[in-house]
Design a protein around this motif. Structure first.
Motif: not given
Length: 323
Positions: A143-156
């Motif tokens: 979640f820390a990474y997702a907040k710092a990089n909001p456009d880099k993670l996608a969930i299948a």
């Protein structure tokens, strides 16, 4: 006064006697289980295992009938409209009983009114998995990474109205992140995309993840049930990050409303005994499913009612609109 009292009690006594007589003669012919899921999946494995066990205990064969289609509607409707005589039971998934009422605008039945819950069967947790390239080894790190990089993670996921999609959306809301959802009609393609890194995260039922985790092709970050999984004791629960988070798939045995109480009580006792049999427990565990016994009739009903309320709250919180 006594005559009036007898007049009031007589119908109740007659009904009770009739129910007892019906229960004593039951079953005198084959019994049917209806499933709203297709053949070959996890529901089939559990359902046929339990049907075989119950058949041996009641001395009659059990015909297991798959009635898939319509997002559980076809099979569930067939079970709900069956004669309430104790010869047709519904091997019900959580989706059929407690999430479909929130994801469909209308259903040709009311799961909470048209069925009587007889027994809990088993549950299966989901797991949050990441591609090895994701620089996170726990939910807080993710979640820390997702907040710092909001456009880099996608969930299948298998879609916004299916378990994995709703669980992902709820977790996203709790964490305040903006990960992208990628829905798949066939999760086999979603798995392939997660393995190659085309999507970075995936939510899968525990029975399907063992090989991917053991090979190191995917990292296990958390399980969605309230308890850690025996097969993955080192993988924390989501609840260890967000207290109270407890969502899993599960199955229950139900009957169309109106089945005599004596038959319901008999089936409940048999189911509880089956689901406490060490051989059955181990067979389910080996397939990735967990059973805590069938429970009493009241316990089984209370569980389903609580799950109905919990999933309703989740759907409301993520703003999911029925279709």
């Amino acid at each position: 006064m006594m005559a009036r009292l007898r007049a009031l009690l007589l119908p109740l006594l007659v009904a009770a006697a009739g129910s007892a007589a019906t229960a004593q003669s039951w079953p005198d012919r084959p019994v049917k289980f209806i499933s709203s899921q297709g053949a070959g999946g996890g529901t089939d494995i559990i359902g046929r295992t339990i049907a075989d066990q119950l058949a041996s205990r009641i001395g009659q064969p059990i015909v297991y009938e798959n009635r898939p289609g319509g997002g559980n509607v076809i099979g569930t409707q067939a079970a709900a409209r069956s004669a309430p005589d104790g010869y047709t039971f519904f091997f019900a998934s959580a989706a059929a009983l407690v999430t479909d009422p929130y994801t469909f605008k209308s259903l040709p039945y009311d799961p909470m009114k048209d069925f009587t819950i007889i027994s809990r069967i088993a549950e299966v947790s989901f797991m949050v998995l990441a591609h090895p390239d994701v620089p996170a080894n726990s939910l807080p790190e993710l979640f820390a990474y997702a907040k710092a990089n909001p456009d880099k993670l996608a969930i299948a996921t298998d879609g916004p109205r299916r378990f994995s999609g709703m669980i992902a959306a709820w977790r996203n809301k709790l964490a305040g992140t903006q990960m992208t959802y990628v829905p798949y009609t066939q999760m086999t393609q979603g798995v392939q995309d997660a393995l190659t890194g085309r999507v970075q995260l995936i939510v899968l039922a525990v029975p399907s993840v063992k090989g991917h985790v053991e090979s190191g092709k995917l990292k296990a970050l958390a399980v969605t049930s309230s308890r850690r999984q025996e097969s993955f004791p080192n993988v924390p629960t989501v609840a260890e990050t967000f207290a109270g988070f407890d969502f899993a798939g599960w199955w229950a045995l139900a009957a169309p409303t109106g089945v005599p109480d004596g038959i319901l009580a008999r089936v409940n006792r048999e189911m509880d005994a089956i689901l406490k049999d060490p051989a059955v427990v181990e067979r389910l565990r080996a397939a990735g499913f967990v059973s805590h016994g069938g429970g009493t009739l009241q316990q089984a009903r209370d569980y389903v009612l609580a799950q109905h309320a919990a999933w309703g709250k989740l759907v409301k919180e993520i703003g999911l609109q029925p279709e």
